[in-house]
Design an enzyme around this catalytic site. Sequence first.
Site, PDB file in Angstrom:
ATOM      1  N   HIS A  36      -1.363   1.270   7.464  1.00 18.03           N
ATOM      2  CA  HIS A  36      -1.834   1.190   6.079  1.00 18.03           C
ATOM      3  C   HIS A  36      -1.682   2.573   5.451  1.00 18.03           C
ATOM      4  CE1 HIS A  36      -4.126  -0.315   2.756  1.00 18.03           C
ATOM      5  NE2 HIS A  36      -5.166   0.473   2.961  1.00 18.03           N
ATOM      6  N   CYS A  53       0.829  -1.218   0.000  1.00 16.43           N
ATOM      7  CA  CYS A  53       0.000   0.000   0.000  1.00 16.43           C
ATOM      8  C   CYS A  53       0.859   1.262   0.000  1.00 16.43           C
ATOM      9  CB  CYS A  53      -0.963   0.000   1.188  1.00 16.43           C
ATOM     10  SG  CYS A  53      -0.131  -0.162   2.785  1.00 16.43           S
TER      11      CYS A  53
END
Length: 372
Positions: free
Chosen positions: A316, A32
């Site tokens: 994330h 990510c």
Amino acid sequence: MGSSGSKLEKALGDQFPEGERYFGLENFGNTCYCNSVLQALYFCVPFRDQLLEYCGQNNKMIGDTEENLLTCLSELFTQINSQKKKTGVIAPKRFVQRVKKQNELFRSYMHQDAHEFLNFLLNELVDILEKEARAAKSNSGNQAPLEKVPNGSLNGMANGNHHKEPVVTWVHKIFQGTLTNETRCLRCETITARDETFLDLSLDIEQNSSITSCLRNFSSTETLNAEDKFFCDKCCSLQEAQKRMKIKSPPRILALHLKRFKYIEQLGRYKKLSYRVVFPLELKLCNTTDDAPGSEAEYSLFAVVVHVGSGPNHGHYVSLVKSHNHWLFFDDENVEMIDESVVQTFFGSTQEYSNNTDHGYILFYESLEPKQ
């Protein structure tokens, strides 16, 4: 993603920008950090245009160019740009494999830092473009001389290559700015100025602050005394001095990295600072030198890489992107339209322990007066 893609098409309806593509990127196990930066760069229009042009030129010379990070990135952007569908998901597999092959830092499946990746990517692209420009120059003796980068290249990128002329690449023309480091001797008042180039700026942050105050602090005056005295050439000795750093030449695209991860000695580890730092949609640079071209330079926010999570070693990354006056939210494979007012929910938190762990980490601003 089919449903989320069609949902996005429905949301935009006949306002869907002609020729634009909104594609999510598949995650290959904690990639990510890479996806969020790629989305921000894809919607950095001058950067995208150069990569599409590069891919077009490269295709005419099949077999000449061996695969590298630049060819993989230009092919990925071309693949997105030439999709028949307006929305969907693309797997940036070849590009991610190349990144891992090139840099062992990104080989593990552990959480990586998006800013380190951005830095690595831009420097690597510069490196490849410089080598290509030099090869082209040596292959054609009658070619026009290459443009020089003022004061050498970024962060000593030409280490070990001091005999070679630094080259201005299109990455430099888009992201590079110049800082001037002024040191004033407090004994003889002589000012020594040294210029250095940057592709992005890393800013210290404070609780309940703004990007403007962070930039002001970046350029605040620091006194050099005691152990840190400055060697003044005029006085020929160590002297107390005042030092400050200002922006001499603002870049076309201003990339700002908020230093949200701080090493805490007592804990013996890094801690994430969830501080609330307001980043405006329109920014006026306050810390340029008086003679800077376009002092009071104005910028418009077009992308934010967001770190989600309470600590530096897990979490994330997602990105917010402005495209054709619409704001979009990219979370790996998922893409959705958001209201402009949602951007302010990523400023940070006024309390240390908060349920909101989604904080702006890298900001991309585009100059409202693009350099030609």
